[in-house]
Design an enzyme around this catalytic site. Sequence first.
Site, PDB file in Angstrom:
ATOM      1  N   GLU A 180       0.671  -1.175  -0.057  1.00  0.00           N
ATOM      2  CA  GLU A 180      -0.049   0.112  -0.011  1.00  0.00           C
ATOM      3  C   GLU A 180       0.833   1.216   0.261  1.00  0.00           C
ATOM      4  O   GLU A 180       0.440   2.243  -0.461  1.00  0.00           O
ATOM      5  CB  GLU A 180      -0.997   0.047   1.328  1.00  0.00           C
ATOM      6  CG  GLU A 180      -1.916  -1.103   1.219  1.00  0.00           C
ATOM      7  CD  GLU A 180      -2.982  -0.791   0.175  1.00  0.00           C
ATOM      8  OE1 GLU A 180      -3.178   0.411  -0.442  1.00  0.00           O
ATOM      9  OE2 GLU A 180      -3.561  -1.851  -0.490  1.00  0.00           O
ATOM     10  N   SER A 227     -28.098 -20.532 -33.990  1.00  0.00           N
ATOM     11  CA  SER A 227     -29.419 -20.374 -34.619  1.00  0.00           C
ATOM     12  C   SER A 227     -30.567 -19.484 -33.765  1.00  0.00           C
ATOM     13  O   SER A 227     -31.632 -19.333 -34.163  1.00  0.00           O
ATOM     14  CB  SER A 227     -30.163 -21.751 -35.117  1.00  0.00           C
ATOM     15  OG  SER A 227     -29.334 -22.378 -36.049  1.00  0.00           O
TER      16      SER A 227
END
Length: 706
Positions: free
Chosen positions: A84, A360
Amino acid sequence: MLRWLFNLLVVGVIAAGGYVWWVTRNLPSMDVLLSEDVSRPPIETTQVLAADGSVIYSNGQFRHRNVKLNDVSPHFINALLATEDRRFFDHFGVDPIGLARALAANLSQKGLREGGSTITQQLVRNLFLSSERSINRKVREAALAIQLEQRLSKDQILELYINNIYFGEGAYGIEAACRVFFDKAPSELTVPEAALLAGMPQAPSRYSPFHSRELAQKRRDEVLQNMAESGMITMPELKTYRDKSLRVSLASQNQTAGNRAPFFNQRVREKVQQWFDLDEQGFWQSGLRIYTTYRPRAQRLAEQAVMSQTAAFGRTAYGQEAALLAIDPHSGAVVAYVGGRSYKQSQYDRVSQALRSPGSLFKVFTYTKAIEQGFPPNRMYLDEPLTIGGWSPTNYDKTHHGYLTLAQALAQSNNVVAVKVMQELGSDAVADVARRMGVQTPLKSNLSLTLGGSSVTLMDMVTAFSVLANQGVHVEPYMIERITDARGNLIYQHRSAKNDALSPATANTMVTLLKEVVNAGTGRRAQIGRPAAGKTGTSDNHRDAWFVGFTPDLVAGVWVGNDNNTPMRGTITGGTLPASVWRAFMLAYLADQPAKEFDLPYTQAVESTTVPLPGDPAQNASAPGSPLFDGVTGGEPGPIQSPEPELPDPEPEPSPALDAEPAEPEEPSPALRSPSGKSGPASSPAPTPIKSPAESSAPVQAPTPL
């Protein structure tokens, strides 16, 4: 020139200084902030509620006692700093070097890849500011961080940070996180455990080992790499720690609040965070009440149908996936949302993120445009060998069936006829119908489009079929009914967005045709003993199989396939497993409801004179002109006689009798897109952002309804 540049610089400095003064002029006093209990718990955790008012997603607040810095394993402190804020002990609350490095990384990646916030800035944001993502907040955050550094020592700031950071699963602070994930004290953390926890605040839900062990371990290994680069562990130690498997306390998982519909809730959380510009911690700390369309019974039955039918078809291996979405076609309310077989194994949402070839299934738009254009359902076409620009579409059974009506071709899912119809209409016209009906994914405009040559999402297709079930009216699907803030003020109320996508006559006629797909065509396995309509779809080489069907009051779609886009074992088609999942869900969900017939007052006449085909008027004039569904050719057997179709073998063999699909498209189906390339419904206008209690005590105004 130098004088001009100097003057420009002076003006810029004055302007920047004025902006900073304006933004920070009303900052709360640091004396006031520090006199308050800065380790207070959130006002109230956010809850997501079902349509019946029950809570389906909530994190309980697990906040154990605050701990001293000396009571925490140094492994965790090292992992936190390496990930961090590596220059935590060298900067003054804001790190210009870190900002420059993050800016360079983001520019090189052409996107937001790294942040430049220090631990002090994150602490200030979590305790005193909202999670709003804006330049103004960043400036206020930086100003308060500098002030805080002047009042407290580095150790005091770090201690406050580790006691207030959010780790996910409702755990605020390192003590709570250690108890929830490992059932141990912070001082007992090993290096791999410390690395796991240090990596979680970036995205607590995403990196939670309770949700995804794979992502959690990947993030843990990234933190270990950071520690090695910072000299906190050696390279041999890095390899040793990476080889260790994750071990978490499963008993502690029972303490965390339930997540009864994880894919649904993930989508809801993403929407709310986007609308109100919140990060995950801000989301949970806002105390919102989010009322949704979720129906617990429908969700439970949908999940059961997916799991039972995929197991019956032998599709239980990791990566062999299925998804189901059910929508009320009249309101647009999402009632069931199954984004995959296991949220713990994979959080990738196959309802709204996965782009797959519909095969389809896309023919529904071709025939819808044909009906809209005035083609009668008994218009005749010759199914024959066909070559267009070097492309030769073929039928699933590799044979041709002579003359077929539009209705017969749709029921059989005939490829050659679909391409011929597309040729007459034009691919742009068919794509336009698809967009009007709700397909929001960009479409490729070519003849292969009718056979699934352009990828779509399950959300797209279920939305489109809802138009047919709703007399041609498009209703945008939605999941959130309303939202109230922590004080009970209404801040969002859903309002349906409706528009006429098709004429009632076109929609009603298509419903009539799609009923026959279920009654006598490729979707016969989806018969449920009551009126239903739908369409099957299978992409080239059986990579994707679909069934989307509906009754008068419910539309549901099912997709199955492999996450890596490889062909499926057992040549599964849309008329097999997807139709079986759909049938199992609909039978169970509608069991206590009376059968209802479709209201089709505007159906076009189907006994009109056969329209001659261009180029062959003589043959066409003598071609069979039977009623709509008489004389179906091509070796298709009649409807399934038993109301309870028997389950297939674990690896069902292909059967033209069940699904007469598909030809390989002109362009191969694209591979499964990564979650970063997700596509879903268009974003609606964002409601007014929520202000944190520290910034405003005025009630939140209701936003403009979406």
